[in-house]
Write a protein that holds these residues in place. Structure first.
Motif, PDB file in Angstrom:
ATOM      1  N   MET A  60       0.813  -1.221   0.000  1.00 26.75           N
ATOM      2  CA  MET A  60       0.000   0.000   0.000  1.00 26.75           C
ATOM      3  C   MET A  60       0.850   1.276   0.000  1.00 26.75           C
ATOM      4  N   PRO A  61       1.769   1.424   0.949  1.00 27.25           N
ATOM      5  CA  PRO A  61       2.607   2.632   0.927  1.00 27.25           C
ATOM      6  C   PRO A  61       3.396   2.737  -0.366  1.00 27.25           C
ATOM      7  N   ASP A  62       3.675   1.584  -0.921  1.00 31.17           N
ATOM      8  CA  ASP A  62       4.426   1.560  -2.161  1.00 31.17           C
ATOM      9  C   ASP A  62       3.672   2.304  -3.262  1.00 31.17           C
ATOM     10  N   THR A  63       2.406   1.922  -3.460  1.00 29.83           N
ATOM     11  CA  THR A  63       1.609   2.598  -4.478  1.00 29.83           C
ATOM     12  C   THR A  63       1.395   4.059  -4.130  1.00 29.83           C
ATOM     13  N   GLN A  64       1.234   4.287  -2.811  1.00 25.47           N
ATOM     14  CA  GLN A  64       1.022   5.676  -2.402  1.00 25.47           C
ATOM     15  C   GLN A  64       2.181   6.555  -2.884  1.00 25.47           C
ATOM     16  N   ALA A  65       3.359   6.040  -2.688  1.00 24.94           N
ATOM     17  CA  ALA A  65       4.531   6.798  -3.121  1.00 24.94           C
ATOM     18  C   ALA A  65       4.524   6.983  -4.636  1.00 24.94           C
ATOM     19  N   LEU A  66       4.169   5.894  -5.332  1.00 25.80           N
ATOM     20  CA  LEU A  66       4.104   5.979  -6.797  1.00 25.80           C
ATOM     21  C   LEU A  66       3.111   7.042  -7.245  1.00 25.80           C
ATOM     22  N   VAL A  67       1.937   6.993  -6.600  1.00 30.63           N
ATOM     23  CA  VAL A  67       0.877   7.941  -6.973  1.00 30.63           C
ATOM     24  C   VAL A  67       1.352   9.364  -6.743  1.00 30.63           C
ATOM     25  N   ASN A  68       1.958   9.584  -5.590  1.00 28.48           N
ATOM     26  CA  ASN A  68       2.399  10.938  -5.277  1.00 28.48           C
ATOM     27  C   ASN A  68       3.456  11.423  -6.270  1.00 28.48           C
ATOM     28  N   ASP A  69       4.328  10.508  -6.594  1.00 26.05           N
ATOM     29  CA  ASP A  69       5.365  10.856  -7.564  1.00 26.05           C
ATOM     30  C   ASP A  69       4.746  11.284  -8.883  1.00 26.05           C
ATOM     31  N   PHE A  70       3.788  10.480  -9.329  1.00 26.58           N
ATOM     32  CA  PHE A  70       3.137  10.761 -10.602  1.00 26.58           C
ATOM     33  C   PHE A  70       2.344  12.071 -10.537  1.00 26.58           C
ATOM     34  N   LEU A  71       1.701  12.277  -9.378  1.00 28.15           N
ATOM     35  CA  LEU A  71       0.950  13.524  -9.192  1.00 28.15           C
ATOM     36  C   LEU A  71       1.867  14.729  -9.341  1.00 28.15           C
ATOM     37  N   ASN A  72       3.009  14.620  -8.730  1.00 27.90           N
ATOM     38  CA  ASN A  72       3.962  15.722  -8.820  1.00 27.90           C
ATOM     39  C   ASN A  72       4.356  16.009 -10.255  1.00 27.90           C
ATOM     40  N   LYS A  73       4.613  14.917 -10.954  1.00 30.73           N
ATOM     41  CA  LYS A  73       5.014  15.083 -12.350  1.00 30.73           C
ATOM     42  C   LYS A  73       3.905  15.766 -13.145  1.00 30.73           C
ATOM     43  N   LEU A  74       2.691  15.331 -12.882  1.00 32.23           N
ATOM     44  CA  LEU A  74       1.573  15.924 -13.616  1.00 32.23           C
ATOM     45  C   LEU A  74       1.444  17.399 -13.290  1.00 32.23           C
ATOM     46  N   LYS A  75       1.561  17.701 -12.011  1.00 29.05           N
ATOM     47  CA  LYS A  75       1.380  19.093 -11.601  1.00 29.05           C
ATOM     48  C   LYS A  75       2.453  19.984 -12.186  1.00 29.05           C
ATOM     49  N   LYS A  76       3.634  19.444 -12.246  1.00 28.27           N
ATOM     50  CA  LYS A  76       4.734  20.260 -12.784  1.00 28.27           C
ATOM     51  C   LYS A  76       4.837  20.148 -14.288  1.00 28.27           C
ATOM     52  N   ARG A  77       3.884  19.456 -14.891  1.00 29.02           N
ATOM     53  CA  ARG A  77       3.839  19.309 -16.352  1.00 29.02           C
ATOM     54  C   ARG A  77       5.145  18.712 -16.881  1.00 29.02           C
ATOM     55  N   LYS A  78       5.608  17.710 -16.117  1.00 30.45           N
ATOM     56  CA  LYS A  78       6.878  17.115 -16.527  1.00 30.45           C
ATOM     57  C   LYS A  78       6.681  16.117 -17.650  1.00 30.45           C
ATOM     58  N   ILE A  79       5.452  15.640 -17.793  1.00 33.52           N
ATOM     59  CA  ILE A  79       5.220  14.593 -18.779  1.00 33.52           C
ATOM     60  C   ILE A  79       4.726  15.223 -20.060  1.00 33.52           C
ATOM     61  N   GLU A  80       5.411  14.973 -21.118  1.00 33.23           N
ATOM     62  CA  GLU A  80       5.074  15.577 -22.401  1.00 33.23           C
ATOM     63  C   GLU A  80       4.271  14.590 -23.226  1.00 33.23           C
ATOM     64  N   GLY A  81       3.210  15.049 -23.771  1.00 29.67           N
ATOM     65  CA  GLY A  81       2.481  14.226 -24.712  1.00 29.67           C
ATOM     66  C   GLY A  81       1.433  13.359 -24.044  1.00 29.67           C
ATOM     67  N   SER A  82       0.327  13.247 -24.730  1.00 29.27           N
ATOM     68  CA  SER A  82      -0.777  12.517 -24.111  1.00 29.27           C
ATOM     69  C   SER A  82      -0.521  11.022 -24.141  1.00 29.27           C
ATOM     70  N   GLN A  83       0.277  10.578 -25.087  1.00 25.62           N
ATOM     71  CA  GLN A  83       0.508   9.128 -25.137  1.00 25.62           C
ATOM     72  C   GLN A  83       1.328   8.674 -23.929  1.00 25.62           C
ATOM     73  N   ALA A  84       2.381   9.401 -23.657  1.00 27.75           N
ATOM     74  CA  ALA A  84       3.206   9.050 -22.505  1.00 27.75           C
ATOM     75  C   ALA A  84       2.391   9.144 -21.224  1.00 27.75           C
ATOM     76  N   THR A  85       1.594  10.198 -21.126  1.00 29.23           N
ATOM     77  CA  THR A  85       0.774  10.354 -19.939  1.00 29.23           C
ATOM     78  C   THR A  85      -0.186   9.182 -19.795  1.00 29.23           C
ATOM     79  N   ALA A  86      -0.829   8.837 -20.886  1.00 30.16           N
ATOM     80  CA  ALA A  86      -1.809   7.762 -20.828  1.00 30.16           C
ATOM     81  C   ALA A  86      -1.145   6.458 -20.418  1.00 30.16           C
ATOM     82  N   LYS A  87      -0.013   6.227 -20.988  1.00 37.01           N
ATOM     83  CA  LYS A  87       0.678   4.978 -20.702  1.00 37.01           C
ATOM     84  C   LYS A  87       1.070   4.912 -19.225  1.00 37.01           C
ATOM     85  N   GLN A  88       1.630   5.996 -18.754  1.00 39.25           N
ATOM     86  CA  GLN A  88       2.064   6.003 -17.358  1.00 39.25           C
ATOM     87  C   GLN A  88       0.880   5.914 -16.410  1.00 39.25           C
TER      88      GLN A  88
END
Lengths: 640, 417
Positions: free
Chosen positions: B1-29
């Motif tokens: 559980m904490p494992d996914t939590q960390a993953l989710v938070n990491d991904f959230l950060n990336k999304l917020k900072k617009r680190k992920i380019e392109g909808s395909q990469a975003t969708a895949k991740q």
């Protein structure tokens, strides 16, 4: 069509006297005398087409000549001068001018004087049953008739007035036409020709001493001394190019076909003649092989070293050409003014070589200058028009003039062209367009047009509250300079790039665009991207106002942006200044570069559907009225 | 559980900072993240599907809130929810079929069920029919309970079943999770191969000696053009550079590397050139349910020019870009403003910008939006990995991929906050 032809002859008076250069002591006489000969010239002008094309207007020549000349010589110089003070308030441009244009009082006073002269003359000629002056009175003098001409001009189109005048004219001319048969007319023409040839021969003898004697007053003395015969002789000498059959003239009206650069043999010929070494046709876009390749500033040193070989070239022209080449001088008006001023310098320093006539030699000289300028950068339409004006002035110079007089006449002509067609036209446009700006408006402009900038600044000075959206695009990024100037004047601005046009268009209430030229099918030829702006504005139902001086109108027609255009520096595309991260194209190897091309178009053609109104110095017209203006106006300035 | 939590938070950060380019990469991740969320979720014995949906929704809401403009995130979340529902349904249907079979073997009568409530049996039968077969006239006319009630009835069915067969239950719960993860894997596979599937159709659309115009850069467009090139079609491409990101330079370079004759033009020259263009092919950021397109900035202009010259405007979109929402004021609500520094040098104009003058309202604003909205009437054709579609058909296509229950996901997320 004959009505037009004749009407053109008359407004010359107004055109000439409208605004003279700033030297009141010397100039009124020349202008008046200038206006004289063409007027006396007008009957043949009107007649030669009449005989050939069965036009509705036909005026018996005997009566005409006598009436016209008598009326003019008596009416024009004497009462015109005498009444100048009385008529001070008649000049319609006056009140507005002193208030709005912030000109010096002397200046406005002069123009006023000229105006009153114009009106006076017009009345005279009218009373003298000079039937042909009627339409011009109706059309071209419309501002004169109404003291509050600014409002009037803005309120209505000149066109309905004109059509009224035409009707009037038609009704007037009908009985006249009935009188003369074709045979009669032919006979008349023949006799006239004979008379003219005779008088011309006579004048050539008689007018030369008169012309040489007077250096101060340029054209008036010979005319005054010799009386009617001399005047008609001047007319005759001027008429040389005119009394060709109409079909031929028509053909001459047609713009010559442009040089197509995909035609190998002609390009080869041009290359041999050219001063600059043409850049090799490296990887050019197939669609645009018919256009001259861009010449960049790298040729500058070569050209500089070559200066002393070009002994024919005047330094002023040379300087302007180099500025074109490097791109230091851009913008339709700026380029045109610079060119004309350079030509004026060249004319000042010109002296006719022995065994040559000024008319021909100077024309060919100017032609040489022009081809040099074309080599530096293709001419704009407006410059073409200005050159045509100058050449027609040169060819129409009376042979009677001495060299110094002719040069002075040409210089003042050039000054007048710059003043009337560009400087004053801009002011009129600014005042027209400013009425379309209301408080709370959001105005969008694209690129950097000096007229549009003047409009914004003027409206701002008037205290109107509005916001400006400056839309810009690569690679010129002219909008940034405009933005800089507008912000410095305290205007509230929004800056964006062309791609975001759909985003900003929601809030925009008016779109103001400049133009490089307007073709007679209503197509606006302007900085590349203008068409996109107009299109998006049209899609969002935002009115599009194109501001353009009438001297930029051209009788060419064009449907797309490809048949005629100008190519810019292709390397400007691949580099984005200020963005080091955009350098994808640097690493291409040569082999790959073969299939890779860069295209930098400079202009595009906006279809007339997207344009709500064209603001010009003749008022606000729909794009469909451009051919009318071209027709009326072109003759007018060619004949000034 | 904490494992996914960390993953989710990491991904959230990336999304917020617009680190992920392109909808395909975003969708895949996003899909990968949800897969790990599903695999980590402890499924209760009863109501497993509901539990899975619950946990996916919880994560999904946060992801969508992190970057509401990146519609691909919401699309994938909805797809995963739909997958869970479908798998659950097919499982219960299979179970019911087994029950039915036994019932049928017992007596040749209809499935009135010896120990099951009539309602639930009928519901499951209807559900199984609706998933396995197209709806027949009979099912339409029958008084069938709503499709939305299926999870509940299935869970109740599972409940009743759980009493009888406890041994089967654990295997079934594992099977549900397993099936869902399998399906999500398939989804990820689909997302990563959507280019090839779209590119396969290229030869049907690009002919010899055509002139193609595109703006900006899109991997889908690149693959599409290259696929046509590989099939020995020779054609010419005009690439508009797509200011202010100038991705067109990148695309031009890629195309040149693959030997396609390419001409790079400025965006302003699009109108001038489009009269000589046979087809406009562009990528999209997202496709809305009404057939409208959220696209890189500048495309509305291109689409208008194409319409003026009657040039087909073709949008390539992978299936993860189909958004089940209808746009409302998309120019503003589904847009994002980027830094003015992409348009102006700060050094040059900093005294006029918002913070400079200090007196009253600032004189200079800079607008730098990221997206454009192209209304459906300007689009000639969508090419997705399932083939070409009209803009007016998009809503139906979308209905195949998403369950109606999940459409309001985002609204719930915003109202919950």
């Amino acid at each position: 069509m004959d009505t037009r032809r004749v009407s053109r002859a008359v407004p010359r008076v107004r055109q000439v006297g409208f605004f003279t250069p700033n030297t009141p002591a010397q100039h009124p006489p020349p202008t008046r005398s200038q206006s004289g000969p063409p007027t006396s010239d007008s009957p043949p002008l009107s007649e030669s087409p009449a005989s050939n094309t069965l036009s509705p207007v036909m005026i018996p020549p005997a009566r005409h000549l006598s009436d016209n000349l008598g009326g003019r010589t008596s009416a024009l110089p004497v009462p015109g001068r005498g009444n100048a003070g009385d008529h001070a308030t008649v000049g319609s441009y006056n009140p507005s001018e002193s208030v709005l244009w912030l000109e010096s009082p002397t200046r406005s006073r002069i123009s006023d004087e000229e105006f009153s002269e114009g009106t006076d003359w017009y009345r005279r000629s009218n009373s003298a049953k000079f039937a042909t002056s009627l339409p011009s009175g109706g059309f071209n003098f419309s501002p004169v008739k109404q003291p509050e001409s600014v409002a009037a001009l803005e309120a209505k189109n000149p066109l309905p007035e004109k059509s009224e005048a035409q009707k009037e004219q038609a009704s007037n001319s009908k009985p006249l036409k009935a009188k003369t048969t074709k045979a009669e007319r032919r006979a008349l023409q023949e006799s006239q020709r004979a008379a003219k040839a005779a008088s011309k021969a006579e004048a050539n003898k008689s007018s030369t001493p008169g012309g040489a004697a007077s250096s101060k007053h340029m054209k008036q003395p010979p005319q005054k001394k010799d009386g009617p015969p001399a005047a008609s002789s001047v007319a005759a000498s001027e008429r040389i190019g005119v009394d060709r059959p109409v079909e031929k003239e028509r053909k001459k009206d047609l713009p010559p076909p442009r040089m197509q650069f995909d035609d190998a043999s002609r390009v080869g010929k041009a290359k041999r003649r050219s001063v600059l070494n043409q850049p090799e046709a490296r990887n050019r876009v197939e669609l645009f092989r018919h256009l001259p390749p861009h010449k960049n500033g790298s040729q500058l040193p070569y050209l500089e070293s070559k200066f002393f070989e070009l002994h024919e070239m005047h330094p002023a022209v040379y300087k302007v050409g180099l500025k074109y080449l490097t791109g230091d001088l851009s913008g339709g008006n700026a380029r045109c003014i610079a060119m004309l001023q350079a030509f004026r310098e060249a004319i000042k320093d010109y002296s006719t070589p022995p065994e040559k006539t000024l008319n021909r030699d100077l024309t060919s000289k100017i032609g040489g200058f022009v081809s040099f300028l074309i080599e530096c950068r293709p001419l704009s339409m407006s410059m073409g028009n200005a050159i045509r004006f100058l050449k027609s002035r040169i060819t129409r110079l009376p042979l009677a003039l001495s060299e110094s007089e002719a040069k002075a006449t040409l210089c003042s002509d050039i000054d007048r062209f710059i003043n009337e067609k560009i400087v004053l036209a801009d002011k009129v446009i600014v005042r027209h367009a400013a009425t379309k700006i209301r408080d709370g408006d959001v105005l969008l402009t694209y690129g950097s047009s000096c007229v549009v900038e003047m409009i914004f600044l003027y409206a701002h000075e008037l205290g109107k509250r509005f916001r400006v959206v400056v839309v810009d695009s690569r690679p010129m990024l002219e909008g940034q300079k405009l933005l800089r100037r507008l912000v410095a004047k305290g205007l509230s601005c929004t800056y964006t790039q062309l791609n975001a046009i759909s985003y900003v268009m929601h809030e925009v209430t008016r779109v103001f665009l400049g133009a490089s030229s307007i073709f007679s099918n209503g197509t606006v030829y302007s900085r590349v991207g203008t068409a996109s702006v107009a299109m998006v504005a049209h899609a969002f139902h935002v009115p599009v106002l194109v501001c353009c001086e009438a001297y930029k109108f051209h009788e060419r027609v064009q449907l797309d942006s490809i048949c005629f255009n100008e190519l810019g520096d292709p390397d400007a595309i691949s580099m984005v200044p200020g963005r080091v991260d955009v350098n994808y194209l640097d690493k291409l190897i040569d082999k790959q570069k073969e299939s890779h091309q860069l295209l930098n178009l400079k202009y595009d053609a906006t279809p007339s559907d997207y344009i709500s109104v064209i603001v010009t110095d003749y008022g606000m017209i729909p794009p469909t009225s451009v051919p009318v203006i071209v027709r009326e106006y072109r003759k007018e300035y060619l004949l000034i | 559980m904490p494992d996914t939590q960390a993953l989710v938070n990491d991904f959230l950060n990336k999304l917020k900072k617009r680190k992920i380019e392109g909808s395909q990469a975003t969708a895949k991740q996003t899909a990968e993240l949800l897969r790990s969320v599903i695999s980590q979720t402890r499924v209760p014995y009863t109501n497993q599907a509901a539990a899975l949906i619950q946990s996916v929704k919880a994560v999904g809401e946060r992801l969508i809130a992190a970057n509401p403009v990146e519609l691909a995130v919401g699309n994938v979340v909805r797809r995963v929810l739909h997958i869970i529902r479908e798998e659950d349904l097919s499982l219960t249907a299979a179970a019911m079929a087994g029950v039915n079979l036994s019932a049928v073997s017992d007596d040749e009568d209809d499935a009135d069920g010896d120990n099951q409530p009539v309602l639930s049996a009928a519901a499951i039968a209807a559900a199984s029919r609706s998933t396995l077969r197209p709806p027949s006239l009979q099912t339409l006319l029958e008084d069938v309970p709503d499709f939305a009630a299926v999870p509940h009835t299935s869970s109740s069915g599972g409940d009743s079943e759980g009493k009888s067969k406890s041994a089967d239950k654990s295997s079934r719960s594992r099977k549900l999770k397993h099936d869902v993860i399998e399906a999500v894997n398939e989804l990820i596979q689909d997302i990563s191969t959507c280019h090839e599937q779209i590119a396969e159709q290229a030869v049907e659309h690009i002919h010899q000696n055509e002139v193609i115009l595109t703006l900006g850069s899109s991997r889908t467009v690149l693959e599409f053009l290259c696929a046509a090139k590989e099939k020995k079609r020779s054609f010419r491409v005009f690439v508009a550079e797509g200011a202010p990101r100038y991705q067109g330079h990148l695309l031009a370079k890629e195309l040149v590397m693959r030997g396609l004759p390419t001409t790079l033009i400025t965006d302003s020259a699009v109108f001038a050139m489009i009269s000589r263009v046979n087809m406009v092919i562009v990528g999209a950021h997202a496709v809305m349910a009404n057939g409208g397109v959220i696209a890189p900035v500048g495309l509305n202009m291109v689409a208008l020019a194409a319409q003026k010259h009657a040039v087909p405007f073709v949008v390539l979109a992978g299936i993860h870009k189909l958004c089940p929402l209808y746009p409302h004021h998309p120019e503003v609500l589904l847009n994002e403003l980027r830094s003015p520094s992409e348009l102006l040098d700060f050094g040059e104009f900093s005294d006029c910008l918002d913070f400079g003058s200090g007196i009253g309202a600032p004189l200079l604003h800079v607008v730098n939006p990221t997206f454009d909205y192209v209304p459906p009437k300007l689009v000639s054709l969508f090419i997705t990995d399932t083939g070409g579609h009209n803009p007016s058909y998009m809503y139906r296509l979308i209905a195949d991929y998403y369950s109606a229950d999940d459409l309001v996901l985002q609204r719930r997320a915003t109202s919950g906050n």
